[in-house]
Design a protein around this motif. Structure first.
Motif, PDB file in Angstrom:
ATOM      1  N   ILE A   9       0.840  -1.201   0.000  1.00 45.80           N
ATOM      2  CA  ILE A   9       0.000   0.000   0.000  1.00 45.80           C
ATOM      3  C   ILE A   9       0.875   1.251   0.000  1.00 45.80           C
ATOM      4  O   ILE A   9       0.655   2.186  -0.772  1.00 45.80           O
ATOM      5  N   PHE A  74     -10.724   2.937   1.934  1.00 43.80           N
ATOM      6  CA  PHE A  74      -9.847   2.381   0.900  1.00 43.80           C
ATOM      7  C   PHE A  74     -10.550   2.302  -0.448  1.00 43.80           C
ATOM      8  O   PHE A  74      -9.918   2.460  -1.499  1.00 43.80           O
ATOM      9  N   THR A 117      -5.015   7.554   3.958  1.00 44.56           N
ATOM     10  CA  THR A 117      -4.488   6.230   4.313  1.00 44.56           C
ATOM     11  C   THR A 117      -3.904   6.246   5.717  1.00 44.56           C
ATOM     12  O   THR A 117      -4.073   5.293   6.474  1.00 44.56           O
ATOM     13  N   MET A 170      -5.601  -0.663  -3.716  1.00 49.93           N
ATOM     14  CA  MET A 170      -6.450  -0.032  -2.693  1.00 49.93           C
ATOM     15  C   MET A 170      -7.820  -0.701  -2.617  1.00 49.93           C
ATOM     16  O   MET A 170      -8.369  -0.888  -1.525  1.00 49.93           O
ATOM     17  N   ALA A 174      -9.308  -2.691   0.597  1.00 49.34           N
ATOM     18  CA  ALA A 174     -10.637  -2.430   1.170  1.00 49.34           C
ATOM     19  C   ALA A 174     -11.344  -3.738   1.485  1.00 49.34           C
ATOM     20  O   ALA A 174     -11.886  -3.916   2.583  1.00 49.34           O
TER      21      ALA A 174
END
Length: 182
Positions: A9, A74, A117, A170, A174
């Motif tokens: 990430i 996310f 984030t 992303m 999630a």
């Protein structure tokens, strides 16, 4: 497993500096160019850190529905990254950098996803110092790579591809965090 996911990430958060770095003209003055990418990378890390500290101040209030918050957070970051793919490919997100204030404004604009984030990372257990070091290192390396690229179709397509992969990372984060981790 969690550390590897967080590193991926952060790696794709670092990719956000690439379109700005491509627009920096390195042939004029190397010291100035390095200073500009340093500003770009440090701003990315500062927005992430500020997001971490902001998350510590109020995210405990959302403990009851944290999986929904993380999923939506996310998901929105991933959608935002995927929406910018076509703008990058057309060259609309690559800036012509002439001074430090342009870099600072572009860096803050690119750092919004890092800020969000950082807020969402409140629910993850990780070593903050090592993640910040990784983020600054990867941002600097990607910025230097972008500095070496000339603005053109191939470099913009590459930046667009990295943004696409980042958006899907992303979206996968999630799903993973909200259904399997939290």
């Amino acid at each position: 497993m969690l550390t590897a996911i967080l590193i991926v990430i952060l790696l794709f958060l670092s990719v956000q500096v690439l379109p700005v770095a491509i627009g920096i003209n390195a042939s004029e003055n190397y010291a100035r160019s390095f200073f500009l990418i340093l500003v770009l990378s440090v701003t990315q890390v500062l927005t992430f850190w500020f997001g971490l500290k902001t998350g510590e101040s109020f995210m405990y209030l959302m403990e009851g529905f944290k999986s929904v918050v993380v999923f939506i957070g996310f998901l929105l970051i991933g959608i935002r990254m995927l929406m910018e793919v076509f703008n990058i490919r057309k060259g609309e997100r690559t800036y012509t950098i002439t001074n430090v204030s342009h870099v600072a404004l572009a860096a803050v604009a690119q750092g919004i996803n890092s800020f969000l984030t950082g807020i969402l990372f409140y629910y993850m257990k990780f070593d903050e110092k090592s993640m910040l070091i990784f983020l600054i290192s990867s941002s600097l390396l990607i910025s230097i790579g972008g500095l070496a690229m000339k603005p053109g179709k191939l470099s913009l397509a590459f930046a667009s591809l990295l943004y696409t992969i980042g958006g899907f990372v992303m979206l996968a984060a999630a799903v993973y965090f909200s259904f399997f981790y939290l």
